[in-house]
Design a protein around this motif. Structure first.
Motif, PDB file in Angstrom:
ATOM      1  N   ILE A 179       0.829  -1.211   0.000  1.00  0.00           N
ATOM      2  CA  ILE A 179       0.000   0.000   0.000  1.00  0.00           C
ATOM      3  C   ILE A 179       0.862   1.259   0.000  1.00  0.00           C
ATOM      4  N   LYS A 182       1.700   2.091  -3.467  1.00  0.00           N
ATOM      5  CA  LYS A 182       0.545   2.398  -4.315  1.00  0.00           C
ATOM      6  C   LYS A 182      -0.193   3.671  -3.886  1.00  0.00           C
ATOM      7  N   THR A 183       0.345   4.377  -2.870  1.00  0.00           N
ATOM      8  CA  THR A 183      -0.378   5.515  -2.299  1.00  0.00           C
ATOM      9  C   THR A 183       0.464   6.781  -2.340  1.00  0.00           C
ATOM     10  N   ARG A 184      -0.149   7.869  -2.731  1.00  0.00           N
ATOM     11  CA  ARG A 184       0.466   9.193  -2.685  1.00  0.00           C
ATOM     12  C   ARG A 184      -0.422  10.094  -1.862  1.00  0.00           C
ATOM     13  N   TRP A 185       0.104  10.699  -0.830  1.00  0.00           N
ATOM     14  CA  TRP A 185      -0.626  11.620   0.027  1.00  0.00           C
ATOM     15  C   TRP A 185      -0.366  13.041  -0.417  1.00  0.00           C
TER      16      TRP A 185
END
Length: 188
Positions: A179, A182-185
């Motif tokens: 995760i 696969k995640t951009r904040w």
């Protein structure tokens, strides 16, 4: 609120079961009605209901197997792979994307809704303790197969085929996505 509720625990551990590992018994008509009711609660922009269901009992699946095989041969596909799910599975529900003309709701949002119905149906069956799997496959996208075998109209297409039955075995879990990768904040 950081508590892991039973619903969240289910979602964090849910696993599909391959159609080859599904057998009898299958859900009753009453249970299927419950699954369909849960699936129909999916997000649906504009309340268009751009999907419908085709329930395939075992005899219907077996009737479709030769058509899937025939269409695969005619189009150069693998006939065993095309027919397999119809030869083996004891029960399935086809989620049909049935778009509705709308000036306000883009067609792609109707496609997303049909996909959400597939996942909701799959999770309803799994959450009730059944084995289930969401497939498509060659035959799902072959116009001759879907129109002749499933009775779809020209504007409709298969969003997914949800196979449901008693899981004969539990396969090993598959690798899951990282995760963090696969995640951009975005904070601002």
């Amino acid at each position: 609120m950081s508590e892991i509720t039973p619903a969240l625990a289910f979602l964090l551990t849910r696993r599909s079961r391959p159609y080859k590992l599904l057998g009898k018994p299958v859900p009753s008509k009453g249970e299927v009605a419950t699954f369909l009711t849960a699936a129909a609660r999916t997000p649906d922009h504009g309340k268009l209901e751009p999907w419908r269901f085709v329930v395939l009992e075992e005899k219907a699946l077996r009737r479709l197997a030769p058509l899937a095989r025939e269409r695969a041969i005619a189009t150069g596909q693998d006939p065993d792979k095309a027919a397999g799910q119809f030869e083996v599975s004891p029960f399935a529900i086809v989620v049909v994307e049935s778009p509705v003309e709308s000036e306000k709701i883009p067609a792609i949002e109707q496609t997303y809704s049909a996909g959400a119905v597939c996942l909701a149906l799959l999770n309803a069956a799994l959450g009730a303790g059944w084995g289930a799997n969401w497939l498509s496959g060659f035959a799902s996208h072959d116009r001759a197969f879907v129109e002749t075998g499933l009775g779809l109209a020209q504007h409709e297409r298969v969003a997914g085929i949800i196979h449901i039955g008693t899981a004969k075995d539990t396969p090993p879990d598959r690798p899951r996505p990282d995760i963090g990768q696969k995640t951009r904040w975005i904070a601002q």
